[in-house]
Each structure stands twice: as C-alpha cells, then as structure tokens.
Design a protein around this motif. Structure first.
Motif, PDB file in Angstrom:
ATOM      1  N   ALA A  99      10.060   8.888 -16.042  1.00 49.42           N
ATOM      2  CA  ALA A  99      10.519  10.056 -15.287  1.00 49.42           C
ATOM      3  C   ALA A  99      11.583   9.704 -14.246  1.00 49.42           C
ATOM      4  CB  ALA A  99       9.332  10.727 -14.602  1.00 49.42           C
ATOM      5  N   ARG A 100      11.911   8.417 -14.103  1.00 50.34           N
ATOM      6  CA  ARG A 100      12.854   7.949 -13.088  1.00 50.34           C
ATOM      7  C   ARG A 100      12.434   8.405 -11.687  1.00 50.34           C
ATOM      8  NH1 ARG A 100      18.946   8.706 -15.676  1.00 50.34           N
ATOM      9  NH2 ARG A 100      18.680   7.265 -17.409  1.00 50.34           N
ATOM     10  N   ASP A 101      11.148   8.330 -11.439  1.00 54.39           N
ATOM     11  CA  ASP A 101      10.604   8.713 -10.139  1.00 54.39           C
ATOM     12  C   ASP A 101      10.582   7.457  -9.267  1.00 54.39           C
ATOM     13  OD1 ASP A 101       9.254   9.808  -8.006  1.00 54.39           O
ATOM     14  OD2 ASP A 101       7.843  10.930  -9.242  1.00 54.39           O
ATOM     15  N   TYR A 102      11.701   7.192  -8.604  1.00 52.66           N
ATOM     16  CA  TYR A 102      11.888   5.919  -7.920  1.00 52.66           C
ATOM     17  C   TYR A 102      10.917   5.690  -6.757  1.00 52.66           C
ATOM     18  CZ  TYR A 102      16.090   5.454 -10.721  1.00 52.66           C
ATOM     19  OH  TYR A 102      16.954   5.355 -11.774  1.00 52.66           O
ATOM     20  N   PRO A 103      10.583   6.678  -5.953  1.00 56.28           N
ATOM     21  CA  PRO A 103       9.582   6.423  -4.905  1.00 56.28           C
ATOM     22  C   PRO A 103       8.237   5.991  -5.472  1.00 56.28           C
ATOM     23  CG  PRO A 103      10.798   8.424  -4.413  1.00 56.28           C
ATOM     24  CD  PRO A 103      11.205   8.022  -5.789  1.00 56.28           C
ATOM     25  N   VAL A 104       7.822   6.586  -6.588  1.00 54.77           N
ATOM     26  CA  VAL A 104       6.554   6.190  -7.211  1.00 54.77           C
ATOM     27  C   VAL A 104       6.667   4.782  -7.782  1.00 54.77           C
ATOM     28  CG1 VAL A 104       4.905   6.710  -9.040  1.00 54.77           C
ATOM     29  CG2 VAL A 104       5.906   8.565  -7.713  1.00 54.77           C
ATOM     30  N   ILE A 105       7.782   4.480  -8.429  1.00 57.67           N
ATOM     31  CA  ILE A 105       7.988   3.133  -8.972  1.00 57.67           C
ATOM     32  C   ILE A 105       7.917   2.099  -7.851  1.00 57.67           C
ATOM     33  CG2 ILE A 105       9.622   1.606 -10.137  1.00 57.67           C
ATOM     34  CD1 ILE A 105      10.726   4.082 -11.570  1.00 57.67           C
ATOM     35  N   GLN A 106       8.651   2.372  -6.777  1.00 59.50           N
ATOM     36  CA  GLN A 106       8.674   1.446  -5.640  1.00 59.50           C
ATOM     37  C   GLN A 106       7.299   1.308  -5.021  1.00 59.50           C
ATOM     38  OE1 GLN A 106      12.325   0.913  -2.787  1.00 59.50           O
ATOM     39  NE2 GLN A 106      11.020   2.483  -1.913  1.00 59.50           N
ATOM     40  N   GLY A 107       6.577   2.423  -4.881  1.00 55.01           N
ATOM     41  CA  GLY A 107       5.238   2.372  -4.304  1.00 55.01           C
ATOM     42  C   GLY A 107       4.261   1.613  -5.186  1.00 55.01           C
ATOM     43  N   CYS A 108       4.315   1.840  -6.496  1.00 53.28           N
ATOM     44  CA  CYS A 108       3.406   1.141  -7.415  1.00 53.28           C
ATOM     45  C   CYS A 108       3.671  -0.360  -7.409  1.00 53.28           C
ATOM     46  CB  CYS A 108       3.560   1.697  -8.829  1.00 53.28           C
ATOM     47  SG  CYS A 108       2.856   3.337  -9.090  1.00 53.28           S
ATOM     48  N   LEU A 109       4.949  -0.741  -7.425  1.00 53.42           N
ATOM     49  CA  LEU A 109       5.286  -2.164  -7.414  1.00 53.42           C
ATOM     50  C   LEU A 109       4.820  -2.829  -6.127  1.00 53.42           C
ATOM     51  CD1 LEU A 109       8.891  -2.112  -8.937  1.00 53.42           C
ATOM     52  CD2 LEU A 109       6.775  -2.849 -10.047  1.00 53.42           C
ATOM     53  N   LEU A 110       5.062  -2.167  -5.002  1.00 57.71           N
ATOM     54  CA  LEU A 110       4.647  -2.740  -3.725  1.00 57.71           C
ATOM     55  C   LEU A 110       3.131  -2.836  -3.639  1.00 57.71           C
ATOM     56  CD1 LEU A 110       5.343  -3.751  -0.897  1.00 57.71           C
ATOM     57  CD2 LEU A 110       5.309  -1.382  -0.113  1.00 57.71           C
ATOM     58  N   PHE A 111       2.441  -1.793  -4.032  1.00 58.99           N
ATOM     59  CA  PHE A 111       0.981  -1.795  -3.960  1.00 58.99           C
ATOM     60  C   PHE A 111       0.400  -2.868  -4.871  1.00 58.99           C
ATOM     61  CE2 PHE A 111      -3.291  -0.327  -4.984  1.00 58.99           C
ATOM     62  CZ  PHE A 111      -3.770   0.040  -3.752  1.00 58.99           C
ATOM     63  N   THR A 112       0.936  -3.002  -6.081  1.00 58.32           N
ATOM     64  CA  THR A 112       0.459  -4.025  -7.009  1.00 58.32           C
ATOM     65  C   THR A 112       0.692  -5.425  -6.455  1.00 58.32           C
ATOM     66  OG1 THR A 112       0.917  -2.576  -8.898  1.00 58.32           O
ATOM     67  CG2 THR A 112       0.667  -4.926  -9.346  1.00 58.32           C
ATOM     68  N   ALA A 113       1.875  -5.643  -5.878  1.00 63.76           N
ATOM     69  CA  ALA A 113       2.169  -6.953  -5.304  1.00 63.76           C
ATOM     70  C   ALA A 113       1.250  -7.262  -4.128  1.00 63.76           C
ATOM     71  CB  ALA A 113       3.630  -7.007  -4.862  1.00 63.76           C
ATOM     72  N   LEU A 114       0.979  -6.264  -3.294  1.00 59.70           N
ATOM     73  CA  LEU A 114       0.070  -6.468  -2.157  1.00 59.70           C
ATOM     74  C   LEU A 114      -1.334  -6.815  -2.641  1.00 59.70           C
ATOM     75  CD1 LEU A 114       1.140  -3.541   0.203  1.00 59.70           C
ATOM     76  CD2 LEU A 114       1.683  -5.967   0.454  1.00 59.70           C
ATOM     77  N   ILE A 115      -1.797  -6.115  -3.663  1.00 56.66           N
ATOM     78  CA  ILE A 115      -3.119  -6.416  -4.215  1.00 56.66           C
ATOM     79  C   ILE A 115      -3.152  -7.832  -4.773  1.00 56.66           C
ATOM     80  CG2 ILE A 115      -4.723  -5.843  -6.073  1.00 56.66           C
ATOM     81  CD1 ILE A 115      -4.846  -3.960  -3.707  1.00 56.66           C
ATOM     82  N   TYR A 116      -2.088  -8.225  -5.471  1.00 58.58           N
ATOM     83  CA  TYR A 116      -2.026  -9.575  -6.047  1.00 58.58           C
ATOM     84  C   TYR A 116      -2.102 -10.637  -4.949  1.00 58.58           C
ATOM     85  CZ  TYR A 116      -0.468 -13.313  -9.169  1.00 58.58           C
ATOM     86  OH  TYR A 116      -0.400 -14.464  -9.899  1.00 58.58           O
ATOM     87  N   VAL A 117      -1.326 -10.446  -3.887  1.00 53.97           N
ATOM     88  CA  VAL A 117      -1.326 -11.420  -2.790  1.00 53.97           C
ATOM     89  C   VAL A 117      -2.694 -11.456  -2.109  1.00 53.97           C
ATOM     90  CG1 VAL A 117      -0.346 -11.928  -0.521  1.00 53.97           C
ATOM     91  CG2 VAL A 117       1.151 -11.268  -2.399  1.00 53.97           C
ATOM     92  N   CYS A 118      -3.278 -10.287  -1.870  1.00 54.42           N
ATOM     93  CA  CYS A 118      -4.568 -10.222  -1.176  1.00 54.42           C
ATOM     94  C   CYS A 118      -5.687 -10.837  -2.020  1.00 54.42           C
ATOM     95  CB  CYS A 118      -4.902  -8.778  -0.816  1.00 54.42           C
ATOM     96  SG  CYS A 118      -3.841  -8.064   0.460  1.00 54.42           S
ATOM     97  N   VAL A 119      -5.666 -10.595  -3.321  1.00 54.69           N
ATOM     98  CA  VAL A 119      -6.684 -11.175  -4.199  1.00 54.69           C
ATOM     99  C   VAL A 119      -6.611 -12.692  -4.162  1.00 54.69           C
ATOM    100  CG1 VAL A 119      -7.346 -11.495  -6.620  1.00 54.69           C
ATOM    101  CG2 VAL A 119      -6.967  -9.192  -5.730  1.00 54.69           C
TER     102      VAL A 119
END
Length: 314
Positions: free
Chosen positions: A276-296
């Motif tokens: 859908a080219r929904d860039y805020p969602v893409i950016q949010g999902c990538l950031l959230f996933t990266a944060l979870i990865y680092v925290c885990v």
C-alpha cells in the motif's frame, strides 16, 4: 553483577540510536519524492505540501530526524496514510498475535530440542543419535509454509479437526481462539526444533569432551548427574544465543506463515503496508521490530550469568 547489568544496558543505548537512524534513513533513501510516489504525477502542489508535512518531510534532514525521534520517544509513530489510524496501537495489537505464536512455539521447541540434543550427544554415533540427527535435519529442511499447508490439508480439510482460515483472539474466547493458533504454533515449533536440536547436540558434544566431565565420571558420579549438573548448563549457553537470535528474527519475520494461516500478525501487517506504500506504517513496523530484536538479545545477554558466573567478570 550490577556492574555487568549496567554495562550491557549502556551498550544497548547507542545500538538503539543507530537502529532509529537506519530506519529513518530508509524512507529518505527511496528514489524520488515519497509524497509524489503516493499521490501520483497528477497531484497538485498543495496536496503534495500537505502530505510532506504529514509525513515529516519538511526541513533539513537533521531537523526531520530530531523531530521524528522526539515523537517516537513520546510513543507517537505517526498515523497510517491508508486509514488514518495511529501506527503504534495497531502495531502492538498485531505484535501480540505474532508474539503468541513465536514465543509458545520457541518454548515448545526448546523443551523438546535441548533434551534431544543432549541425548544425541551422549549417544554419539549410535543408532539413537543417527535417528535424532536425521529427524532434526528433516525438520529444519522443510519450508515452514509448505509444512503449514500440509498440516492445514491434513487437520483442516481431511480430518476437519481445526479451522482452515480466520483468527479469534485468545482474550475473546480462549477455547475457540486456541483452535486457530494450534497449527501455526505446531508448524513453527517443528521447524525450530530441528534447528535447536542440532545446536544443542553440537554444544553438548564439545562439553562432553572437556576434562571436568571426565573427572566427574572418574569420581563415580552417576551419568544422569553428569549430564544434568555439568553438561546441560554449560552446553545451553550457545543454544541460548541462538534462541535470542531466532526470537528476534521470528517476531518480525513470519509474514509467510501468517499469510498461510491468515493471521493478523505484525509480519503480514508490514507486507500489506509495503504493497500500500504506507510509509509511516512501514517505518513504524521496522523500528518496532528492530527494538524488539535488540531488547530480546539484551535479555539473553543478561541471562548468561545464570549459566556461567564468569561472564560477569568479562
């Protein structure tokens, strides 16, 4: 111990900043104007300016980054361009689905794989070891989406024991919701069991060759005690590292499995946002996933002293 904890947490802060910078840069490195790509070539200047303002694309890059980072620290990941909903609450809702599948599947896989790998190492090159290794190799070689479709075909269509499509949250009805996650959890657990079994076996073989194991056996310590007290704790540390890596990867990377089982998880949400080219969602999902990865992986690092007290001295 406290110094070790403080040092590990302090090391995580620059990592998180680099992650935020990388995620921010992804949107800015897209060729062309993201607002123009979304609205098309026929968009007027006023609409483009309004969308650029909404997406935070005005001002210099350092200004954009600081403004975006300040909003993220407040928990504001922006709003979806598709439906106008806040990005973060939707991500958390979708993440709960993915986390339920991944955490339960990995826990089941570890409970099966660690003892299996330990037994295989203990009976190295025997028939039992060969059987365990062959089974583990077969499981990790099967693509998860193909295994999932086989389970759907068997238990969903032929036996009609479990639903084929749909999803119901466990909080709405646990007895009904559990039926929708049994097959995804079983699929992921089977694949990860193969991976963890091979790692657990390799680690246990190395520990079994060490001198203190031979010394314990020479003192007449029962074999079960040798395996439980000396081999298992020391062999589990490399497996713990793999668990952290797999958890981080799976929490943001099971889009294919979520698509097969029609689960409204985080991975599928990211794929839908990309289309859908929904860039805020893409950016949010990538950031959230990266944060979870680092925290885990931070949690995994903090768990190491439980298995090897020498880690705190490093």
């Amino acid at each position: 111990m406290l110094a070790y904890l403080a040092r590990r947490i302090a090391q995580t802060i620059p990592t998180l900043l680099l992650v935020a910078l990388a995620v921010f840069a992804l949107l800015r490195l897209i060729p062309g104007d993201p607002a123009q790509l979304m609205l098309g070539d026929g968009a007027d200047a006023e609409s483009l300016a309004r969308l650029r303002e909404q997406m935070g694309l005005t001002g210099s890059l350092p200004t954009q980054f600081m403004r975006w980072l300040a909003a993220v620290l407040r928990g504001d990941f922006g709003h979806s361009l598709s439906d106008g909903q806040p990005v973060l609450p939707v991500i958390i809702e979708r993440f709960q689905v993915s986390a339920t599948i991944v955490v339960v599947a990995v826990a089941i896989a570890v409970c099966i794989a660690v003892p299996a790998g330990l037994v295989a190492a203990w009976k190295q090159n025997k028939a039992l070891d060969v059987g365990i290794v062959m089974t583990a190799t077969l499981l990790l070689s099967i693509p998860s989406f193909w295994l999932g479709m086989l389970l759907l075909l068997l238990f969903g269509l032929h036996l009609n024991w479990l639903p084929v499509v749909g999803y119901m949250a466990l909080t709405d009805s646990f007895s009904q919701g559990i039926l929708y996650v049994i097959l995804p959890i079983a699929t992921l657990a089977m694949v990860e069991t193969g991976v963890f079994t091979r790692m657990s076996r390799a680690s246990a073989i190395e520990v079994l060759r060490l001198e203190y194991v031979a010394h314990a056996r020479a003192k007449g310590v029962p074999e079960s005690s040798v395996l439980r007290r000396h081999v298992l704790p020391n062999a589990f540390a490399p497996t713990l590292t793999l668990i952290g890596l797999m958890l981080g990867n799976l929490l943001g990377g099971i889009a294919v499995l979520e698509t097969v089982f029609t689960l409204p998880g985080l991975g599928r949400h990211l794929v839908d946002a990309i289309f859908a080219r929904d860039y805020p969602v893409i950016q949010g999902c990538l950031l959230f996933t990266a944060l979870i990865y680092v925290c885990v992986n931070l949690v995994v690092d903090l768990c190491y002293p439980l298995f090897d007290p020498r880690v705190t001295a490093q």
